[in-house]
Design a protein around this motif. Structure first.
Motif, PDB file in Angstrom:
ATOM      1  N   PHE A   5       0.827  -1.190   0.002  1.00 38.90           N
ATOM      2  CA  PHE A   5       0.116   0.066   0.135  1.00 38.90           C
ATOM      3  C   PHE A   5       0.923   1.283   0.021  1.00 38.90           C
ATOM      4  O   PHE A   5       0.683   2.296  -0.680  1.00 38.90           O
ATOM      5  CB  PHE A   5      -1.039  -0.096   1.168  1.00 38.90           C
ATOM      6  CG  PHE A   5      -1.730   1.331   1.453  1.00 38.90           C
ATOM      7  CD1 PHE A   5      -2.786   1.780   0.527  1.00 38.90           C
ATOM      8  CD2 PHE A   5      -1.504   2.337   2.252  1.00 38.90           C
ATOM      9  CE1 PHE A   5      -3.660   2.442   0.583  1.00 38.90           C
ATOM     10  CE2 PHE A   5      -2.043   3.494   2.590  1.00 38.90           C
ATOM     11  CZ  PHE A   5      -2.986   3.711   1.819  1.00 38.90           C
ATOM     12  N   TYR A   6       2.041   1.056   0.898  1.00 35.23           N
ATOM     13  CA  TYR A   6       2.854   2.354   1.055  1.00 35.23           C
ATOM     14  C   TYR A   6       3.670   2.544  -0.316  1.00 35.23           C
ATOM     15  O   TYR A   6       3.923   3.660  -0.870  1.00 35.23           O
ATOM     16  CB  TYR A   6       3.972   2.229   2.098  1.00 35.23           C
ATOM     17  CG  TYR A   6       2.904   2.419   3.437  1.00 35.23           C
ATOM     18  CD1 TYR A   6       2.597   3.753   4.012  1.00 35.23           C
ATOM     19  CD2 TYR A   6       2.574   1.166   4.123  1.00 35.23           C
ATOM     20  CE1 TYR A   6       2.037   3.850   5.024  1.00 35.23           C
ATOM     21  CE2 TYR A   6       1.867   1.504   5.431  1.00 35.23           C
ATOM     22  CZ  TYR A   6       1.659   2.739   5.872  1.00 35.23           C
ATOM     23  OH  TYR A   6       0.892   2.935   7.091  1.00 35.23           O
ATOM     24  N   ARG A   7       4.141   1.649  -0.934  1.00 37.40           N
ATOM     25  CA  ARG A   7       4.957   1.522  -2.109  1.00 37.40           C
ATOM     26  C   ARG A   7       4.233   2.036  -3.273  1.00 37.40           C
ATOM     27  O   ARG A   7       4.834   2.583  -4.195  1.00 37.40           O
ATOM     28  CB  ARG A   7       5.379   0.012  -2.414  1.00 37.40           C
ATOM     29  CG  ARG A   7       6.206  -0.501  -1.402  1.00 37.40           C
ATOM     30  CD  ARG A   7       7.231  -1.858  -2.006  1.00 37.40           C
ATOM     31  NE  ARG A   7       6.670  -2.476  -2.689  1.00 37.40           N
ATOM     32  CZ  ARG A   7       6.047  -3.667  -1.835  1.00 37.40           C
ATOM     33  NH1 ARG A   7       6.252  -3.950  -0.696  1.00 37.40           N
ATOM     34  NH2 ARG A   7       5.523  -4.783  -2.674  1.00 37.40           N
ATOM     35  N   GLU A   8       3.025   1.795  -3.490  1.00 36.33           N
ATOM     36  CA  GLU A   8       2.181   2.186  -4.497  1.00 36.33           C
ATOM     37  C   GLU A   8       1.729   3.989  -4.502  1.00 36.33           C
ATOM     38  O   GLU A   8       1.386   4.686  -5.194  1.00 36.33           O
ATOM     39  CB  GLU A   8       0.769   1.492  -4.472  1.00 36.33           C
ATOM     40  CG  GLU A   8       1.043   0.084  -4.885  1.00 36.33           C
ATOM     41  CD  GLU A   8      -0.335  -0.682  -5.067  1.00 36.33           C
ATOM     42  OE1 GLU A   8      -0.433  -1.634  -5.603  1.00 36.33           O
ATOM     43  OE2 GLU A   8      -1.258  -0.052  -4.123  1.00 36.33           O
ATOM     44  N   GLN A   9       2.257   4.353  -3.308  1.00 39.30           N
ATOM     45  CA  GLN A   9       1.990   5.918  -3.061  1.00 39.30           C
ATOM     46  C   GLN A   9       3.001   6.785  -3.757  1.00 39.30           C
ATOM     47  O   GLN A   9       4.239   6.275  -3.824  1.00 39.30           O
ATOM     48  CB  GLN A   9       1.764   6.151  -1.718  1.00 39.30           C
ATOM     49  CG  GLN A   9       0.611   5.343  -0.886  1.00 39.30           C
ATOM     50  CD  GLN A   9      -0.687   5.150  -1.647  1.00 39.30           C
ATOM     51  OE1 GLN A   9      -1.184   6.419  -2.172  1.00 39.30           O
ATOM     52  NE2 GLN A   9      -1.148   4.337  -2.061  1.00 39.30           N
ATOM     53  N   GLU A  10       2.609   8.028  -4.162  1.00 38.67           N
ATOM     54  CA  GLU A  10       3.692   9.001  -4.768  1.00 38.67           C
ATOM     55  C   GLU A  10       4.598   9.468  -3.397  1.00 38.67           C
ATOM     56  O   GLU A  10       3.869   9.461  -2.380  1.00 38.67           O
ATOM     57  CB  GLU A  10       2.965  10.110  -5.290  1.00 38.67           C
ATOM     58  CG  GLU A  10       2.010   9.664  -6.582  1.00 38.67           C
ATOM     59  CD  GLU A  10       1.728  11.031  -7.177  1.00 38.67           C
ATOM     60  OE1 GLU A  10       2.622  11.861  -7.656  1.00 38.67           O
ATOM     61  OE2 GLU A  10       0.442  11.229  -7.243  1.00 38.67           O
ATOM     62  N   LYS A  11       5.684   9.786  -3.745  1.00 40.00           N
ATOM     63  CA  LYS A  11       6.819  10.509  -2.691  1.00 40.00           C
ATOM     64  C   LYS A  11       6.783  11.738  -2.923  1.00 40.00           C
ATOM     65  O   LYS A  11       6.890  12.028  -4.079  1.00 40.00           O
ATOM     66  CB  LYS A  11       8.030   9.459  -2.692  1.00 40.00           C
ATOM     67  CG  LYS A  11       7.932   7.924  -2.655  1.00 40.00           C
ATOM     68  CD  LYS A  11       7.488   7.720  -1.347  1.00 40.00           C
ATOM     69  CE  LYS A  11       7.423   6.176  -1.037  1.00 40.00           C
ATOM     70  NZ  LYS A  11       6.842   5.346  -2.007  1.00 40.00           N
TER      71      LYS A  11
END
Length: 230
Positions: A5-11
């Motif tokens: 879930f976190y890896r799929e979010q923009e940074k």
């Protein structure tokens, strides 16, 4: 391993910008420096830095203020969060702004040389990078509101100060002339100042007595329902 879930979010980046204020000779000053890198290299900027992975937000702010002033345990308060999409031309950066009130007598002048910084009268501050002018405007609005109901202005003064210095501080914050008799009557009636035996004779032969702010007494009065008011 980082959850999907976190890896799929923009940074994006999180920074802090500090509106560092000082008071001297009846004027309110802002600490600014020249930006050392692009975008807008060489332009006037507030003091700031990025949040590090091993720091809390408060630790980041304390680090930045210490780095640019040489002073620890400074009065600081959050101004707000600034996150317009195009606010920083370099990257997507969300900035959390804090203001800091310091006693200029404690300021390390060597810091200015290290960071190519300078103190600028608040009323004469020109164009700053990005949305830093808005941060400054928001800070002054908060400062004017809070100094009327809380004794935070004393953080801008040395430990010992005169009543003329105190009045000059409030006049600088509010950009107005205050009636001397009314101001003194109001501040002394609060009974939170301790009169000293020593006088400041730098501006007149008669001199003006020094005072100190009794925070312990103020805290006791707060517990009894007393509120600071100017």
């Amino acid at each position: 391993m980082t959850p999907l879930f976190y890896r799929e979010q923009e940074k994006f980046y999180v920074s802090v910008d500090c509106i560092i204020l000082g008071f001297k000779d009846g004027k309110l000053y802002l600490l600014i420096s020249k930006r050392k890198f692009e975008p807008q290299e060489g332009q006037d900027t507030l003091m700031g830095g990025f949040l590090r992975s091993d720091e809390s937000l408060s630790e980041t702010v304390s680090r930045v203020v210490l780095e640019y002033t040489g002073i620890q345990d400074v009065y600081m308060e959050q101004v707000g969060t600034y996150g317009e999409i195009g606010r920083d031309e370099g990257e997507r950066v969300v900035s959390i702004a804090y203001y800091a009130l310091i006693d200029l007598e404690m300021f390390d002048e060597n810091v200015c040389e290290i960071h190519n910084a300078r103190w600028e009268e608040v009323e004469k501050v020109g164009k700053l990078v990005f949305d830093h002018n808005q941060m400054l405007r928001d800070t002054i609005e908060i400062l004017r509101r809070k100094t009327a109901t809380q004794p935070i202005g004393f953080n801008l003064l040395p430990e010992k100060f005169t009543l003329p210095q105190l009045q000059a501080l409030y006049e600088a914050i509010y950009q107005t002339t205050l009636d001397k008799r009314n101001f003194r009557k109001k501040i002394l009636e609060m009974e939170i100042l301790e009169k000293q035996d020593e006088k400041d004779k730098s501006s007149s032969k008669r001199g003006a007595f020094y005072y100190t702010f009794n925070k312990e007494k103020y805290d006791q009065l707060l517990q009894k329902g007393y509120y600071f008011s100017l």
